[in-house]
Write a protein that holds these residues in place. Sequence first.
Motif, mmCIF file in Angstrom:
data_model
loop_
_atom_site.group_PDB
_atom_site.id
_atom_site.type_symbol
_atom_site.label_atom_id
_atom_site.label_comp_id
_atom_site.label_asym_id
_atom_site.label_seq_id
_atom_site.Cartn_x
_atom_site.Cartn_y
_atom_site.Cartn_z
ATOM 1 N N SER A 1 44.496 -12.790 66.819
ATOM 2 C CA SER A 1 44.922 -11.608 66.073
ATOM 3 C C SER A 1 44.452 -10.340 66.789
ATOM 4 C CB SER A 1 44.354 -11.698 64.651
ATOM 5 O OG SER A 1 44.966 -10.770 63.797
ATOM 6 N N HIS B 1 59.580 -11.568 65.568
ATOM 7 C CA HIS B 1 59.055 -12.885 65.914
ATOM 8 C C HIS B 1 59.708 -13.275 67.230
ATOM 9 C CE1 HIS B 1 59.934 -17.252 65.981
ATOM 10 N NE2 HIS B 1 58.720 -17.391 65.490
ATOM 11 N N ALA C 1 44.142 -25.833 64.744
ATOM 12 C CA ALA C 1 44.990 -24.740 64.265
ATOM 13 C C ALA C 1 44.266 -23.442 64.589
ATOM 14 C CB ALA C 1 45.197 -24.870 62.760
ATOM 15 N N ARG C 2 44.995 -22.484 65.145
ATOM 16 C CA ARG C 2 44.319 -21.241 65.542
ATOM 17 C C ARG C 2 45.319 -20.116 65.675
ATOM 18 N NH1 ARG C 2 45.579 -24.662 69.271
ATOM 19 N NH2 ARG C 2 46.074 -24.086 71.408
ATOM 20 N N ARG C 3 44.803 -18.930 65.687
ATOM 21 C CA ARG C 3 45.645 -17.746 65.739
ATOM 22 C C ARG C 3 44.862 -16.644 66.413
ATOM 23 N NH1 ARG C 3 50.122 -16.594 62.355
ATOM 24 N NH2 ARG C 3 50.656 -14.405 62.589
ATOM 25 N N TRP D 1 53.923 -12.366 67.036
ATOM 26 C CA TRP D 1 54.346 -11.644 65.845
ATOM 27 C C TRP D 1 53.986 -10.183 66.042
ATOM 28 C CZ3 TRP D 1 56.999 -14.474 62.302
ATOM 29 C CH2 TRP D 1 56.800 -15.870 62.294
ATOM 30 N N TRP E 1 47.485 -20.555 56.331
ATOM 31 C CA TRP E 1 47.881 -21.421 57.438
ATOM 32 C C TRP E 1 46.761 -22.394 57.844
ATOM 33 C CZ3 TRP E 1 44.726 -20.778 61.716
ATOM 34 C CH2 TRP E 1 43.967 -19.599 61.744
ATOM 35 N N VAL F 1 49.036 -14.681 56.310
ATOM 36 C CA VAL F 1 48.121 -14.624 57.456
ATOM 37 C C VAL F 1 46.747 -14.153 57.005
ATOM 38 C CG1 VAL F 1 47.619 -13.445 59.643
ATOM 39 C CG2 VAL F 1 49.933 -14.261 59.176
ATOM 40 N N ASP G 1 49.896 -10.388 66.617
ATOM 41 C CA ASP G 1 49.255 -11.703 66.562
ATOM 42 C C ASP G 1 49.953 -12.681 67.497
ATOM 43 O OD1 ASP G 1 47.659 -10.672 64.559
ATOM 44 O OD2 ASP G 1 47.924 -12.390 63.213
ATOM 45 N N GLU H 1 50.410 -16.834 68.110
ATOM 46 C CA GLU H 1 50.198 -18.159 67.531
ATOM 47 C C GLU H 1 50.525 -19.190 68.589
ATOM 48 O OE1 GLU H 1 52.230 -18.309 63.665
ATOM 49 O OE2 GLU H 1 52.433 -20.445 64.042
#
Lengths: 358, 461
Positions: free
Chosen positions: A292, A178, A288-290, A213, A258, A253, A205, A207
């Motif tokens: 990947s 991380h 909120a978003r990610r 990550w 999340w 995830v 990923d 964030e």
Amino acid sequence: MICRPRSIDDVQEVVRERTRIRPRGGGTKTALSAPADGETVVDMSGLTGVVEYDPGEFTFSALAGTPVREVEALLAQHGQYLPFDPPLAAAGATLGGTVAAGLSGPRRYRYGGVRDFVLGVRFVDGEGRVVRGGGKVVKNVAGFDFPKLMVGSLGRLGVLVELSFKVFPRPRSYATVHVERADMSAAVEALKDLYVSRFDIEALDLEPPGVLWVRIGGLSESLDVRLQRLLEFLGRAARVLRGDEEVALWESVREFSWVPAGCSLVKVSITPGRVTALEERLAAREPARRYSVGGNLAWVACPGDLGDLDAILTSVGLAGLCVLGPPGRVRLGAWGDGVFAERVKRALDPGGRFGRIA
Amino acid sequence: MSTFDIRSSLREIYPPARILTRPAELAPYESDALTAFRARPVAVVLPQTQDEVVATVRWCNRTGVPFVARGSGTSLSGGSLPVPDGIVIALNRLNRILRLDPTERLAVVEPGVINSDVSRAAAPHGLYYVPDPSSQPVCTIGGNVAFNSGGAHCLKYGMTTNHVLAIKAVLADGEVVQLGGGSVEGVGPDLVGIFVGSEGLLGIALEITLRLLPKPEGYRTVLAAYRTLEAAGEAVAQVVAAGLLPGAMEIMDRLAIEAAEAAVGAGYPLDAAAILIVELEGELPEIEAELAHLMRVIKVSGAYEVRLARDEAQRQVIWKGRKSAFSAVGRLSPDYIVQDGVVPRGRLAEALAEIERLSRESGIRVANVFHAGDGNLHPLILYDGRQPGALARAEELAGEILRLCVRLGGSITGEHGVGMEKRDYLPQMFGQADLEAMRRLRRAVDPLELSNRGKMFPSRE
């Protein structure tokens, strides 16, 4: 109206009898599986079970309603796994639903997505015929590749009844790094560096606004050395997660824990180079978003109406699919050419029982 | 439309120099690498731009003249065999790499680009294009896409289709479509997936977006020699059972070893009944650890000689023999048929024993070279085309082997495609309803069946 077929014959019968059909597996992709007015739900949860599994072949076949969890447990007994990391497994996702929705989880980064692991398919077409495509071996190019076509078809080209997959040996141990960067643009740069690096990364990923990550997996005896090299490459203080904590993180995830309550979740097809453009447009709303798969996939969670996100995606030329949320609008943004899809649709579901493709 | 009319009408699109019609000009296009089949097209056109390809396809749609798109003509299944009353659209001049974006790890190429040129262009960025059919130095990406041809690395990396992100194509009626978007994750039905491997029956790819991967940090290559072919086949199963995922696992039998040795002198053990080549690839610390596991497996697998390549030069020597095997077999026999059936890996030993028996019974020599990691056999069936009936006997044996593959749960083709050669064997694998669905798809996209007419589907139709 809900039908719960017990056999492939039952599925054929339902398809022949009904004029509007919505296939459903575990119902975990809420935005995709809820019926519209007048549609008959074909609940596939009764068609379950692994038909064939030979660990030495790295392949298995199962009925479409088989829960992913059940398959994962079976594979784990032989040290194997589904490298495309199907999402919502704990929530009850089925193999058929995963293929029809075309969804893969963060670990798809390393070896490929669901499209790269589905080898064979049997489906009931719009006229009630059972059609088979592909096969049960890892290399096969005979005939049209129907298995691939079914990936992401959302049940609109046929009802999947049986699937064959390739599997791989499961990495014996994992570690996740991380690391935080000052801002999104620095994080995107770090992501791009990792994307072209020679590290065998399991998942990558990002964030917002700046957390990366990085997951690696492999033999236990070499993991520490690899981890050290990765930390040196990243060049700054990083936190290392291992063991249960690490596993739980990635589980959350892929289960989308999340995603804030009440939000719809949209999958956006993107490339690393376009992340910044999308971020700029999303900045005002800060959903909120990610990001990947090394920036090849954005998950965006939005409360309420999706009109804004639709407009944003259109403006940056990206396509989105609403996966979680109330039924209704599932296609967002700039989808590709519909001409080819329409022709495919005409071939497999000329009567339009399964709903519009484009 | 008469032959004369076709030729003169094509001048709407091409200058005379790029329309080939004389017998001597057409001769090289009469067959592909499956030379047992021959057909003379009415004309061959040489487009230089995508627009010319589109104009040609529209012209074909208007006039009803069938077309076959062709790259370097390396198809081993007769996939680019011309239609006698049709034209050939030769795409070799559409050979530009339009964009190579290292940070996005992708290359956008025209169909006539040579496979190995993509990796060469990507090399300065530490990237490469994974699919590597044996014809890699000559074959084109357009042909790779049409036949979903793979190479030695399909178990770990998948076939060509796993490395194609987007395709701009012209359908048989001249409609230009864009499939896929350049990301590895798409939404909606996988249209790229159905186009790849459709053997040219759905149209012609004009622009192909390829996925590039970072070059592995290192390789560990092991060669093991066995007294029996079955033992080599079983060793493959043991490697897999140990939880290893090699980049490539290849087997060559005695006849193939002999041929390769005579051709390139790779130093293979000549007394072996079979050699197995296993290559690990990835991060150095990882492949070192994997190598220890691999060596343990190989030791108990009954190998009587084991070599580990100590450096890149030794590794290249090991691969040189394998890569030359096909052409080297030409030294043993004036002609040969290459089959590419697939069997489940666990039944490799059984398949090999059966092929050996069939070879003995028929008196026809068969050399075996194959991608053992994914069960993809390449029996080379040797014959002398000058002897009457020899080709027919060789084809009969080839058919027996294909039926064997299906019986064992495999496929009639792992990378060469059905083409002209295996179309009558397609019903061995698929039922009426399956074939009918494929035909319906073909007709929905190409109602006049102009694009690569006569291929893939059984000939009785």
